[in-house]
Design a protein around this motif. Structure first.
Motif, PDB file in Angstrom:
ATOM      1  N   HIS A  37       0.852  -1.190   0.000  1.00  0.00           N
ATOM      2  CA  HIS A  37       0.000   0.000   0.000  1.00  0.00           C
ATOM      3  C   HIS A  37       0.893   1.247   0.000  1.00  0.00           C
ATOM      4  N   ASP A  62       0.167   4.356  -0.555  1.00  0.00           N
ATOM      5  CA  ASP A  62      -0.429   5.626  -0.147  1.00  0.00           C
ATOM      6  C   ASP A  62      -0.446   5.836   1.365  1.00  0.00           C
ATOM      7  N   ALA A  63      -0.063   4.834   2.130  1.00  0.00           N
ATOM      8  CA  ALA A  63      -0.061   4.984   3.590  1.00  0.00           C
ATOM      9  C   ALA A  63       0.965   6.032   3.994  1.00  0.00           C
ATOM     10  N   SER A  64       0.606   6.881   4.941  1.00  0.00           N
ATOM     11  CA  SER A  64       1.490   7.975   5.345  1.00  0.00           C
ATOM     12  C   SER A  64       2.650   7.496   6.210  1.00  0.00           C
ATOM     13  N   LEU A  65       2.424   6.493   7.022  1.00  0.00           N
ATOM     14  CA  LEU A  65       3.463   5.975   7.904  1.00  0.00           C
ATOM     15  C   LEU A  65       4.058   4.696   7.330  1.00  0.00           C
ATOM     16  N   GLU A  66       5.359   4.544   7.502  1.00  0.00           N
ATOM     17  CA  GLU A  66       6.034   3.371   6.944  1.00  0.00           C
ATOM     18  C   GLU A  66       5.455   2.079   7.510  1.00  0.00           C
ATOM     19  N   ASP A  81       2.548   1.370   8.164  1.00  0.00           N
ATOM     20  CA  ASP A  81       1.247   1.063   7.568  1.00  0.00           C
ATOM     21  C   ASP A  81       1.337   0.671   6.098  1.00  0.00           C
ATOM     22  N   ARG A  82       2.544   0.689   5.555  1.00  0.00           N
ATOM     23  CA  ARG A  82       2.720   0.316   4.151  1.00  0.00           C
ATOM     24  C   ARG A  82       2.871  -1.200   4.045  1.00  0.00           C
TER      25      ARG A  82
END
Length: 288
Positions: free
Chosen positions: A109, A111-115, A117-118
Motif C-alpha cells: 500500500h 499511499d499509507a502515510s506511515l512506513e 502502515d505500508r
C-alpha cells in the motif's frame, strides 16, 4: 541497529577504495537536468576515497579479499625471501562460490502515510507466496535470509520463509530503501544532494558488508536470500558488475522478482538473472 548507527557504520566502512565510483557522476561536473546548466565541480565526500581502475577495467580486488590483500607483508620472513609466499597465498584463497538471491518485496500500500502502515496488498501476499514457491522449487540448501527492516520487506520475508523451513532470518537497517546515488540521466523528481549523501553511504555499506567472495574458511558453496528494495538491488547489481553505479535507475524490477548474482572464489561476478518473474502468471505481475 538504529539509523544513526547504520550511518556511522557506513561512514566508517567506506573510508577508501572503490566508493569513489559512487560519486563519479557528480564529481566530474556534468550538467544538471535540462542540459543547459553550467558544469559544476562537486567535491566527493571524505569517505569516498581514491579512484579505482577506469571504466572497462575489471578490478580483481573490488572486495579487498584478494589473497595478497589478506597477508600482512610486514610480518613476512625476510630471511627466507619469497619462498613462503605461495603456501600463504593458498591459505588466503577463497574455496567456495556464493549464490546471492536478491528479492524485491511484493506489492504494498504505497499511499499509507506511515512506513509501518505500508503493508502488503492482497496481490502482494500472492506474489510473495509465488516467490517462496519458486525458491523452494530450486532444490537448494539456503543458508540464511537477510531482509530489510521495512514493513513491506518484513512481511514478504515472513511469507517466503514458510516455504524455506529451517532457514534462519536476519533483519538489518542497511538494506532499507533509499536513494543510492544521483542517477544519470537525471530524473524530474529532484532530491537534495544530502539525501544521496546519507542514503548512498548506507547502501554502499550494505554492498560492502554483504556482497563479496566467500570467506576463506567456507568450504561449501552457499545460497543466501536478501529481501529488500528496488533501488538497493539495482545499485548492488551495478556495483557488483562494476558498471557505472549512476545507471541504476535504467534498470526495472517487478515486485517479488528474483535477481541472482554469483561470486566465484577468484572474485569474478556473474549475473544469472535480473528481476525474474517468469514464474508468476501475467495477472500477478506489478512494479509498484
Amino acid at each position: 541497529m538504529a539509523f544513526r548507527q547504520a550511518l556511522q557504520l557506513a561512514a566508517c566502512g567506506l573510508a577508501g577504495g572503490s566508493a569513489a565510483v559512487l560519486f563519479s557522476a557528480v564529481a566530474v561536473g556534468k550538467p544538471r537536468a535540462g542540459g543547459d546548466a553550467e558544469p559544476r565541480a562537486v567535491e566527493p565526500p571524505a569517505w569516498a576515497g581514491a579512484a579505482r581502475p577506469g571504466p572497462g577495467v575489471w578490478d580483481p580486488n573490488w572486495d579487498r579479499r584478494e589473497p595478497l590483500s589478506l597477508v600482512n607483508l610486514r610480518k613476512r620472513n625476510l630471511g627466507s625471501g619469497d619462498d613462503d609466499m605461495p603456501p600463504r597465498m593458498d591459505h588466503y584463497k577463497a574455496k567456495a562460490t556464493r549464490h546471492i538471491f536478491l528479492i524485491r518485496h511484493s506489492q504494498y500500500h504505497v499511499d499509507a502515510s506511515l512506513e509501518k502502515d505500508r503493508t502488503l496488498t492482497p496481490l502482494g501476499r500472492e506474489q510473495a507466496e509465488l516467490t517462496g514457491l519458486r525458491l523452494a522449487s530450486l532444490g537448494l540448501k539456503f543458508n540464511r535470509i537477510v531482509h530489510s527492516s521495512m514493513t513491506r520487506a518484513v512481511e514478504t520475508t515472513d511469507i517466503i520463509r514458510k516455504h524455506l523451513p529451517g532457514v534462519s532470518t536476519v533483519s538489518t537497517d542497511l538494506l532499507r530503501e533509499g536513494a543510492p546515488i544521483e542517477p544519470d540521466p537525471p530524473v524530474s523528481h529532484w532530491k537534495p544532494e544530502a539525501v544521496y549523501y546519507e542514503d548512498g553511504a548506507r547502501i554502499e555499506a550494505a554492498f560492502r558488508n554483504y556482497i563479496h567472495r566467500a570467506d576463506t574458511k567456507q568450504q561449501e558453496d552457499s545460497y543466501e536470500v536478501f529481501v529488500c528494495h528496488a533501488n538497493v538491488i539495482r545499485y548492488i547489481v551495478c556495483r557488483a558488475l562494476q558498471f557505472p553505479p549512476e545507471g541504476w535507475l535504467r534498470l526495472s524490477l517487478n515486485n517479488g522478482s528474483i535477481t541472482h548474482l554469483v561470486v566465484r572464489p577468484d572474485g569474478r561476478v556473474a549475473l544469472r538473472a535480473l528481476g525474474d518473474t517468469g514464474f508468476m502468471p501475467p495477472d500477478k505481475i506489478s512494479r509498484s
